[in-house]
Design a protein around this motif. Structure first.
Motif, PDB file in Angstrom:
ATOM      1  N   PRO A   1      40.916 -51.060  53.170  1.00  0.00           N
ATOM      2  CA  PRO A   1      39.796 -50.636  54.018  1.00  0.00           C
ATOM      3  C   PRO A   1      39.176 -49.317  53.546  1.00  0.00           C
ATOM      4  CG  PRO A   1      41.683 -51.280  55.341  1.00  0.00           C
ATOM      5  CD  PRO A   1      42.139 -51.298  53.932  1.00  0.00           C
ATOM      6  N   ALA A   2      37.859 -49.213  53.705  1.00  0.00           N
ATOM      7  CA  ALA A   2      37.151 -48.036  53.196  1.00  0.00           C
ATOM      8  C   ALA A   2      37.615 -46.769  53.905  1.00  0.00           C
ATOM      9  CB  ALA A   2      35.656 -48.230  53.384  1.00  0.00           C
ATOM     10  N   GLY A   3      37.589 -45.685  53.175  1.00  0.00           N
ATOM     11  CA  GLY A   3      37.987 -44.395  53.736  1.00  0.00           C
ATOM     12  C   GLY A   3      38.598 -43.536  52.651  1.00  0.00           C
ATOM     13  N   GLN A   4      39.035 -42.355  53.020  1.00  0.00           N
ATOM     14  CA  GLN A   4      39.667 -41.481  52.041  1.00  0.00           C
ATOM     15  C   GLN A   4      40.861 -40.781  52.670  1.00  0.00           C
ATOM     16  OE1 GLN A   4      37.252 -38.185  50.793  1.00  0.00           O
ATOM     17  NE2 GLN A   4      36.096 -38.150  52.696  1.00  0.00           N
TER      18      GLN A   4
ATOM     19  N   THR B   1      29.387 -43.569  52.170  1.00  0.00           N
ATOM     20  CA  THR B   1      30.580 -43.432  51.343  1.00  0.00           C
ATOM     21  C   THR B   1      30.989 -44.784  50.796  1.00  0.00           C
ATOM     22  OG1 THR B   1      31.902 -43.611  53.324  1.00  0.00           O
ATOM     23  CG2 THR B   1      31.487 -41.396  52.508  1.00  0.00           C
ATOM     24  N   GLY B   2      30.118 -45.405  50.059  1.00  0.00           N
ATOM     25  CA  GLY B   2      30.481 -46.673  49.448  1.00  0.00           C
ATOM     26  C   GLY B   2      29.251 -47.340  48.893  1.00  0.00           C
TER      27      GLY B   2
ATOM     28  N   ARG C   1      28.079 -57.494  51.101  1.00  0.00           N
ATOM     29  CA  ARG C   1      28.762 -56.518  51.942  1.00  0.00           C
ATOM     30  C   ARG C   1      27.979 -55.219  51.947  1.00  0.00           C
ATOM     31  NH1 ARG C   1      34.978 -55.933  51.186  1.00  0.00           N
ATOM     32  NH2 ARG C   1      34.874 -57.159  49.290  1.00  0.00           N
TER      33      ARG C   1
ATOM     34  N   ARG D   1      39.589 -31.155  55.578  1.00  0.00           N
ATOM     35  CA  ARG D   1      38.815 -31.502  54.397  1.00  0.00           C
ATOM     36  C   ARG D   1      37.370 -31.087  54.623  1.00  0.00           C
ATOM     37  NH1 ARG D   1      39.382 -36.897  54.471  1.00  0.00           N
ATOM     38  NH2 ARG D   1      41.192 -36.882  53.119  1.00  0.00           N
TER      39      ARG D   1
ATOM     40  N   ASP E   1      36.253 -47.872  48.914  1.00  0.00           N
ATOM     41  CA  ASP E   1      35.031 -48.322  49.583  1.00  0.00           C
ATOM     42  C   ASP E   1      35.210 -49.738  50.107  1.00  0.00           C
ATOM     43  OD1 ASP E   1      35.012 -49.658  47.210  1.00  0.00           O
ATOM     44  OD2 ASP E   1      32.867 -49.417  46.838  1.00  0.00           O
ATOM     45  N   GLY E   2      36.457 -50.129  50.284  1.00  0.00           N
ATOM     46  CA  GLY E   2      36.732 -51.434  50.868  1.00  0.00           C
ATOM     47  C   GLY E   2      37.024 -52.505  49.834  1.00  0.00           C
ATOM     48  N   GLY E   3      37.062 -52.139  48.579  1.00  0.00           N
ATOM     49  CA  GLY E   3      37.235 -53.123  47.528  1.00  0.00           C
ATOM     50  C   GLY E   3      38.679 -53.275  47.085  1.00  0.00           C
ATOM     51  N   THR E   4      38.851 -54.093  46.054  1.00  0.00           N
ATOM     52  CA  THR E   4      40.184 -54.337  45.522  1.00  0.00           C
ATOM     53  C   THR E   4      40.563 -53.320  44.451  1.00  0.00           C
ATOM     54  OG1 THR E   4      39.232 -55.886  43.939  1.00  0.00           O
ATOM     55  CG2 THR E   4      40.103 -56.798  45.976  1.00  0.00           C
TER      56      THR E   4
ATOM     57  N   LYS F   1      48.717 -45.211  53.256  1.00  0.00           N
ATOM     58  CA  LYS F   1      48.033 -44.536  54.365  1.00  0.00           C
ATOM     59  C   LYS F   1      46.655 -45.163  54.585  1.00  0.00           C
ATOM     60  CE  LYS F   1      47.316 -39.887  56.144  1.00  0.00           C
ATOM     61  NZ  LYS F   1      47.291 -38.450  55.826  1.00  0.00           N
ATOM     62  N   LEU F   2      45.987 -45.520  53.490  1.00  0.00           N
ATOM     63  CA  LEU F   2      44.693 -46.194  53.630  1.00  0.00           C
ATOM     64  C   LEU F   2      44.867 -47.569  54.275  1.00  0.00           C
ATOM     65  CD1 LEU F   2      43.004 -45.323  50.224  1.00  0.00           C
ATOM     66  CD2 LEU F   2      42.028 -44.843  52.454  1.00  0.00           C
TER      67      LEU F   2
ATOM     68  N   VAL G   1      40.051 -42.480  47.357  1.00  0.00           N
ATOM     69  CA  VAL G   1      38.904 -42.955  48.116  1.00  0.00           C
ATOM     70  C   VAL G   1      38.770 -44.451  47.895  1.00  0.00           C
ATOM     71  CG1 VAL G   1      36.461 -42.642  48.585  1.00  0.00           C
ATOM     72  CG2 VAL G   1      37.787 -40.750  47.670  1.00  0.00           C
TER      73      VAL G   1
ATOM     74  N   ARG H   1      27.837 -54.329  48.031  1.00  0.00           N
ATOM     75  CA  ARG H   1      28.311 -55.272  47.005  1.00  0.00           C
ATOM     76  C   ARG H   1      27.823 -56.669  47.307  1.00  0.00           C
ATOM     77  NH1 ARG H   1      33.133 -52.231  47.174  1.00  0.00           N
ATOM     78  NH2 ARG H   1      33.884 -53.616  48.795  1.00  0.00           N
TER      79      ARG H   1
ATOM     80  N   HIS I   1      29.358 -48.687  52.993  1.00  0.00           N
ATOM     81  CA  HIS I   1      30.204 -48.114  54.033  1.00  0.00           C
ATOM     82  C   HIS I   1      29.665 -46.743  54.410  1.00  0.00           C
ATOM     83  CE1 HIS I   1      33.799 -45.935  55.573  1.00  0.00           C
ATOM     84  NE2 HIS I   1      33.847 -47.034  56.297  1.00  0.00           N
TER      85      HIS I   1
ATOM     86  N   TYR J   1      36.750 -58.491  41.169  1.00  0.00           N
ATOM     87  CA  TYR J   1      36.725 -59.102  42.489  1.00  0.00           C
ATOM     88  C   TYR J   1      36.349 -58.012  43.466  1.00  0.00           C
ATOM     89  CZ  TYR J   1      39.446 -62.448  39.869  1.00  0.00           C
ATOM     90  OH  TYR J   1      39.870 -63.326  38.925  1.00  0.00           O
ATOM     91  N   SER J   2      35.121 -58.070  43.933  1.00  0.00           N
ATOM     92  CA  SER J   2      34.637 -56.917  44.678  1.00  0.00           C
ATOM     93  C   SER J   2      35.272 -56.854  46.048  1.00  0.00           C
ATOM     94  CB  SER J   2      33.133 -56.953  44.816  1.00  0.00           C
ATOM     95  OG  SER J   2      32.699 -58.212  45.227  1.00  0.00           O
TER      96      SER J   2
ATOM     97  N   ASP K   1      39.484 -39.644  60.513  1.00  0.00           N
ATOM     98  CA  ASP K   1      39.872 -40.959  60.031  1.00  0.00           C
ATOM     99  C   ASP K   1      41.289 -40.872  59.487  1.00  0.00           C
ATOM    100  OD1 ASP K   1      39.715 -43.613  59.240  1.00  0.00           O
ATOM    101  OD2 ASP K   1      39.001 -43.080  57.243  1.00  0.00           O
ATOM    102  N   ARG K   2      42.129 -41.792  59.878  1.00  0.00           N
ATOM    103  CA  ARG K   2      43.506 -41.880  59.385  1.00  0.00           C
ATOM    104  C   ARG K   2      44.259 -40.563  59.551  1.00  0.00           C
ATOM    105  NH1 ARG K   2      40.411 -45.254  56.080  1.00  0.00           N
ATOM    106  NH2 ARG K   2      41.336 -47.285  55.704  1.00  0.00           N
TER     107      ARG K   2
END
Lengths: 444, 260
Positions: free
Chosen positions: A373-376, B45-46, B69, B175, A395-398, A122-123, A393, B49, B72, B259-260, B112-113
């Motif tokens: 991609p960042a989000g929750q 919310t992030g 980066r 939420r 934050d856009g990372g791996t 979903k993310l 959640v 990096r 967020h 690996y950020s 979102d989503r």
């Protein structure tokens, strides 16, 4: 231990000390009659049950305050199986998270995998192929049968119906054999991955599943003979551990506990996911709100799961089981070797010997993973115990920034005092067994 | 990250081209900062990096070390939110108004989503929860989950308490999110409205150190009672020992290259 023992000479004598609330006896082990003799004249007894006790459904500790044999207050102590899985997920990439979440609720590993993967998808905003969706439904329903069988088996054991336990675990073994054949492992499968499934089912999977359904249809009526109609079983469960609907809602109960109180709330019906709206099945409910109703519901849900499995097998069209996007699809050239599932030697030979680009791609995807991609998101599924929700959640990372699991065992255990206060000690055991908590999931 | 001075942005900072991750190299002036229109500070919310391989200094010869980066920011949504989101928001805002709660009780709405998030100020959380549960047009009877989230040491209001509410009547989910600072991690408990939040809040206290004022017994639940610290905070180490495998030493997971 032996009848000749004097109380004072017993291996674990009661220790008496005076407190502001009167004399306090601390007793460990020994015979309950001796305890009662020593504490004669003192009404209030605080009893510790567990965490290591055959009837507490895992490493669960109950502290019960008794008056005679009536439970005045009950409190639950959890955390003995806390392994920090949620935090560990934050230090692995998104795909590796599957191997962690599958170890939480060890009776429903595939539900954890599916819910986690659905939240990652979903993310990512990807849709998994139809065959993977049907495969997930198939695996989850097989898993649901196994989980409910353990609920019946351990519940039977805790109440002294040992034949129920041997029968339940015998059938559950069939479930595990089938899951091993389909996924490669009996438990901790890590078979459902973000984007689909780790690999396709074996060629004769349909046949094996058909045999399993046939076998279960033959064996399930035995439970009616062994338990349902048996007066002792009925007397131990009927009217015990009652939790009416308003209490269920206030305490956040879901799953069989909520449905036993009369609300047909099953996420497969009310918020269909993975195409559950296309399957025909019933949501059994009851209005008795007691342990016996929950037992009957679990039994009936096994029958309904068999129906879903048959329909899912019919829908299992050939096709891919992983998304096409090579940036997400984990290398799936796998084979089962002597030490379990791993990369197939042919694939290793190809990427090492022939294609530098494949090697780089494989290396990057496996070590670095993919960025999300960042989000929750919050993704709930109907696990055997109720609403299993993943709040994930990014934050856009791996790696995930946070993976929180709304575990039905954790939430449902809160109802123990409401179900058992005012009843007998023996009924606490029945109530806890009807909640069917799995401490691995509860403590995470 | 929260000042609004229109200075020349540093690479990767606010207003820099790095904010437009999706569109690539656009001039910074082209897109206003996502949060420029609303009066309150946006919810971060992030974490920001740097680099790519977790290697800093001369060890990094790849050039990727210069990558930056930005943090967020949860982007505030504008009307219409779509579907039933508008109806829920209307009813909620009307009820907040009716009860005389301040207009900025809901500081931000984010869609979102396909999920709607109401970012609340902590003062009136309990009243909002009661509105959401009791209003006939809202009816969020079930508090599915309360989870703590820690966005990391550099983030303002880094501790979030996230509530997932379910309306069984209307089959809706929303939420709620309350953000607090780590130095003042207080917020009201919702146990009075949702008794099921009891253990959830104890877990969030245990793991994140969020103090839920008014909770009947806010004690640790998963960790031992005498434990120091709150293990799921980002500045609390994961722990682990190096392991030798085939002659090589594998560091514990939190010290491995990331690996950020």
């Amino acid at each position: 231990m032996t009848t000749e023992h004097e109380t004072a000479a017993s291996p674990s004598p009661a220790m008496e000390r005076d407190t502001t609330e009167g004399p306090v006896f601390t007793v460990t082990g020994g015979d309950w009659d001796e305890v009662l003799t020593e504490a004669a004249g003192h009404e209030r007894i605080v009893m510790n049950l567990g965490p290591q006790h055959p009837s507490t459904h895992g490493v669960l500790r109950l502290v019960l305050e008794l008056e005679g044999e009536t439970v005045v207050q009950g409190r639950t102590v959890i955390g003995y199986l806390h392994t920090g899985i949620e935090k560990n997920c934050e230090y692995r990439n998104w795909t590796q998270g599957v191997t962690f979440v599958t170890r939480m609720d060890y009776l429903a590993p595939l539900f954890n995998e599916a819910a986690y993967c659905m939240s990652v998808e979903k993310l990512l905003d990807v849709t998994v192929p139809t065959r993977a969706q049907v495969g997930r439904v198939l695996l989850m329903e097989i898993n649901r049968i196994g989980s409910h069988l353990v609920a019946l088996a351990t519940g039977g054991m805790e109440l002294g119906a040992l034949t129920g336990m041997t029968a339940g675990f015998r059938e559950r073994e069939e479930v595990l054999h089938l899951l091993e054949y389909l996924t490669g492992l009996r438990m901790n499968h890590a078979f459902i991955r973000p984007g689909g499934l780790a690999q396709d089912f074996p060629a004769d999977a349909v046949e094996r599943i058909g045999d399993f359904v046939k076998l279960m249809r033959k064996r399930l009526p035995d439970y009616d003979k062994l338990l349902t109609g048996q007066p002792i079983w009925r007397n131990r469960l009927a009217g015990i551990g009652v939790l009416p609907l308003d209490a269920c809602l206030a305490l956040g109960m879901t799953g069989p506990i909520l449905r036993s109180a009369g609300l047909p709330w099953d996420l497969r019906k009310v918020e269909p996911y993975l195409g559950y709206s296309d399957y025909e099945f019933e949501v059994p409910t009851s209005t008795d709100a007691d342990c016996f109703a929950r037992y009957l519901l679990r039994l009936e849900e096994i029958h309904q799961s068999l129906r879903i499995i048959e329909q899912a097998v019919a829908r299992l069209e050939p096709g891919p089981v992983m998304v096409e996007d090579a940036k997400i699809a984990w290398p799936a050239q796998l084979s089962i070797g002597a030490d379990g599932m791993g990369n197939s030697l042919e694939h290793v030979r190809k990427i090492m010997g022939q294609s530098m680009e494949s090697l780089i791609h494989h290396f990057k995807l496996v070590t670095e993973g993919f960025a999300v991609p960042a989000g929750q998101v919050y993704v709930p599924v109907e696990s055997p115990r109720g609403e299993l929700g993943y709040h994930v959640v990014s934050d856009g990372g791996t790696r995930p920034l946070r993976v929180h699991v709304r575990e039905p065992s954790f939430v449902n255990l809160q109802s123990m005092p409401a179900m058992s206060e005012g009843g007998m000690v023996a009924d606490v055991i029945a109530a806890v067994a009807s909640i069917d908590p799995v401490m691995g999931g509860c403590d995470r | 990250m929260t000042d609004d001075k229109p200075t020349t942005p540093a690479p990767g900072e606010r207003h820099s081209s790095a904010e437009h991750a999706g569109t690539g190299l656009e001039p910074a002036a082209n897109g206003a900062a996502p949060a420029a229109d609303i009066p309150s500070t946006p919810v971060v919310t992030g974490q920001a990096r740097k680099g790519m391989f977790g290697v800093a200094g001369t060890g990094d010869t790849s050039g990727f070390g210069g990558l930056r980066r930005p943090v967020h920011v949860a982007v505030p949504s504008e009307r219409p939110f779509g579907g039933w989101f508008d109806q829920v928001a209307d009813e909620l805002f009307a009820a907040i108004d009716e009860r005389g709660l301040p207009a900025d009780t809901v500081r931000q709405v984010t869609v979102d989503r396909g999920e709607i998030t109401f970012y609340l100020r902590r003062e009136h959380l309990l009243e909002v929860a009661r509105i959401l549960r009791d209003e006939e047009t809202l009816r969020f009877e079930l508090c599915s989950s309360v989870s703590g989230v820690d966005y990391g040491p550099d983030v303002a209001e880094r501790l979030h308490s996230v509530y997932h509410l379910t309306s069984m009547t209307y089959r809706r989910r929303i939420r709620l999110e309350v953000c607090v600072d780590v130095d003042d991690p207080h917020m009201p408990s919702v146990v009075a409205v949702y008794p099921t939040a009891d253990w959830h809040e104890r877990e969030a206290w245990d793991m994140f150190g969020i103090v839920y004022d008014g909770h009947p017994a806010l004690t640790r639940i998963l960790m031992p009672d005498d434990w120091d610290g709150h293990p799921q905070r980002k500045d609390y180490p994961l722990g682990g020992v190096p392991v030798e495998y085939k002659g090589a030493e594998i560091p514990p997971p939190d010290q491995r290259r990331s690996y950020s």
